[in-house]
Design a protein around this motif. Structure first.
Motif, mmCIF file in Angstrom:
data_model
loop_
_atom_site.group_PDB
_atom_site.id
_atom_site.type_symbol
_atom_site.label_atom_id
_atom_site.label_comp_id
_atom_site.label_asym_id
_atom_site.label_seq_id
_atom_site.Cartn_x
_atom_site.Cartn_y
_atom_site.Cartn_z
ATOM 1 N N SER A 129 -69.254 -99.901 -46.517
ATOM 2 C CA SER A 129 -70.282 -100.270 -47.484
ATOM 3 C C SER A 129 -70.012 -99.529 -48.786
ATOM 4 N N LEU A 130 -70.159 -100.227 -49.907
ATOM 5 C CA LEU A 130 -69.845 -99.630 -51.204
ATOM 6 C C LEU A 130 -70.465 -100.435 -52.330
ATOM 7 N N LYS A 131 -70.498 -99.823 -53.522
ATOM 8 C CA LYS A 131 -70.878 -100.537 -54.735
ATOM 9 C C LYS A 131 -69.597 -100.966 -55.444
ATOM 10 N N SER A 132 -69.610 -102.176 -55.983
ATOM 11 C CA SER A 132 -68.462 -102.646 -56.741
ATOM 12 C C SER A 132 -68.900 -103.030 -58.148
ATOM 13 N N PHE A 133 -68.102 -103.828 -58.831
ATOM 14 C CA PHE A 133 -68.232 -104.144 -60.251
ATOM 15 C C PHE A 133 -69.667 -104.495 -60.649
ATOM 16 N N GLY A 134 -70.318 -103.593 -61.386
ATOM 17 C CA GLY A 134 -71.633 -103.852 -61.931
ATOM 18 C C GLY A 134 -72.786 -103.856 -60.934
ATOM 19 N N GLU A 135 -72.533 -103.524 -59.679
ATOM 20 C CA GLU A 135 -73.594 -103.582 -58.664
ATOM 21 C C GLU A 135 -74.518 -102.370 -58.728
ATOM 22 N N GLN A 136 -75.798 -102.615 -58.480
ATOM 23 C CA GLN A 136 -76.772 -101.535 -58.402
ATOM 24 C C GLN A 136 -76.968 -101.058 -56.964
ATOM 25 N N GLU A 137 -76.722 -101.965 -56.014
ATOM 26 C CA GLU A 137 -76.895 -101.652 -54.593
ATOM 27 C C GLU A 137 -75.571 -101.846 -53.860
ATOM 28 N N GLU A 138 -75.403 -101.102 -52.769
ATOM 29 C CA GLU A 138 -74.188 -101.266 -51.953
ATOM 30 C C GLU A 138 -74.191 -102.623 -51.245
ATOM 31 N N HIS A 139 -73.004 -103.150 -51.011
ATOM 32 C CA HIS A 139 -72.854 -104.307 -50.130
ATOM 33 C C HIS A 139 -71.953 -103.908 -48.968
ATOM 34 N N HIS A 140 -71.970 -104.705 -47.911
ATOM 35 C CA HIS A 140 -71.188 -104.386 -46.715
ATOM 36 C C HIS A 140 -69.976 -105.306 -46.618
ATOM 37 N N ALA A 141 -68.851 -104.727 -46.258
ATOM 38 C CA ALA A 141 -67.637 -105.498 -45.984
ATOM 39 C C ALA A 141 -67.309 -105.376 -44.496
ATOM 40 N N ARG A 142 -67.070 -106.510 -43.866
ATOM 41 C CA ARG A 142 -66.682 -106.519 -42.453
ATOM 42 C C ARG A 142 -65.173 -106.317 -42.324
ATOM 43 N N GLU A 143 -64.710 -106.127 -41.095
ATOM 44 C CA GLU A 143 -63.263 -105.989 -40.858
ATOM 45 C C GLU A 143 -62.590 -107.363 -40.906
#
Length: 377
Positions: A129-143
């Protein structure tokens, strides 16, 4: 031209015998200005023609090879044959004044944005889970699955085919800046227990092989293939200079025409490990050992900084990023002996808005990128 800047305008022959007209490279810059569907916009064509006109090598903004890999709003796409019409216009514009035009092929991996990907799906080497370009909240990435890995490798090849059909001179594989290829190399992002984790270099090398094979099959011996990498990351355990040394020694055995190191400062020093305190670029040049040229980049805003970067480090090519956005005549002003007229600060009050596309000007104005400013914001 002032004689001391002459080395910046010497020609350079790449390993595939293509000759670049000078030592300047247009860095692959996120411009957030493509159409929402990833097709090339009219504003983007004008902007890229201006920034490409005087350099030896021009690299387009990172262009996603699959819909799952889209990491920026306004990102150009090379994921579909329907992208070809706009790509042909872009190739023509970038090549108009003699630059060799290259598309940077890219997959965001964990950094892809859920609001831009199908069904909000994001995949990475390992769950994170991380924040990326311009995000205010983290998103989750699956495998990402093994089948998807193979499909993604083929997608880099298909993207290369489209780049060839569009009339570009080459591709740059984006293996830097915490995107998918970088993530597979990084112990921080890649915690897999299968073959893709046990050999962290495998994904990057398979992509290089796929791209090189496509270039050989669909292109010609003049087609340029480059590779961009980040030499060290702050995350722990992350990519170290020791890992980068191994990667480079594998890459120089591949049919690549240049390597491109991603840095914020051309004189940046190694953070830790056995090479702590040593300049990264000098180490990298030692490891490349003359096998192919290196593109260096990092906080070059004046003619003096450009010539100093080449003469003090030995790097063969110097990329211009934020500076060529501030002044697209940077190279021609040096060539014409007008280096004192170079615009090296962002001025939010300029009537011409530095000839930037509106979305990119807004990002500069809002301080999204660190750079010298007249208002000291």
């Amino acid at each position: 031209m002032n004689k001391k800047f002459q080395p910046l305008f010497e020609k350079l022959k790449l390993p595939n015998n293509v000759t670049l007209d000078n030592r300047f490279v247009l860095a692959p810059l996120t411009h957030v200005s493509s159409n929402d569907d990833g097709t090339i916009s009219n504003e983007e064509v004008v902007y890229m023609e201006q920034r490409s006109k005087d350099v030896g090598l021009a690299i387009s903004a990172a262009s996603n090879v699959t819909d799952l890999g889209k990491a920026f709003p306004g990102q150009p796409s090379v994921a579909h044959d329907s992208n070809l019409e706009g790509l042909k216009r872009l190739a023509k514009a970038m090549k108009k004044n003699g630059a060799k035009a290259v598309v940077q092929i890219h997959h965001g991996g964990a950094q892809s944005l859920p609001n831009l990907t199908p069904n909000g799906d994001v995949a990475a080497p390992s769950p994170i889970s991380l924040k990326s370009f311009g995000e205010q909240e983290e998103h989750h990435a699956r495998e990402i699955t093994e089948d998807e890995i193979e499909t993604t490798i083929k997608a880099f090849g298909e993207a290369t085919r489209r780049v060839i059909e569009a009339g570009f001179d080459g591709v740059e594989i984006h293996g830097a800046n915490h995107y998918l290829i970088h993530q597979f190399v990084s112990p921080y992002y890649n915690r897999r227990n299968d073959e893709w984790g046990e050999n962290r270099y495998q994904f990057a090398l398979r992509v290089v092989d796929e791209v090189a094979e496509t270039a050989k099959t669909h292109g010609n011996e003049d087609f340029i293939v480059g590779y961009r990498f980040s030499p060290e990351e702050a995350e722990s355990p992350g990519i170290s200079m020791e890992i980068t040394e191994t990667l480079i020694k594998k890459l120089i055995e591949k049919p690549l025409d240049y390597l491109h190191v991603s840095l914020m400062d051309v004189h940046s020093k190694t953070r830790e490990g056995q090479y702590k305190g040593q300049e990264r670029i000098k180490l990298i040049l030692d490891w490349i050992n003359g096998r192919m040229p290196l593109v260096g980049i990092g906080s070059i805003f004046t003619a003096e900084q450009a010539i100093e970067a080449i003469e003090s480090t030995g790097v063969e090519l110097v990329a211009l990023g934020r500076e060529i956005l501030l002044d697209y005549n940077f190279v021609s002003k040096i060539r014409e002996g007008k280096e004192d007229e170079i615009i090296s600060q962002f001025d939010p009050n300029r009537a011409d808005k530095h000839h930037l596309p509106p979305n990119l000007w807004e990002q500069f104005n809002n301080g999204f990128y660190p750079l010298p400013r007249t208002d000291n914001k």
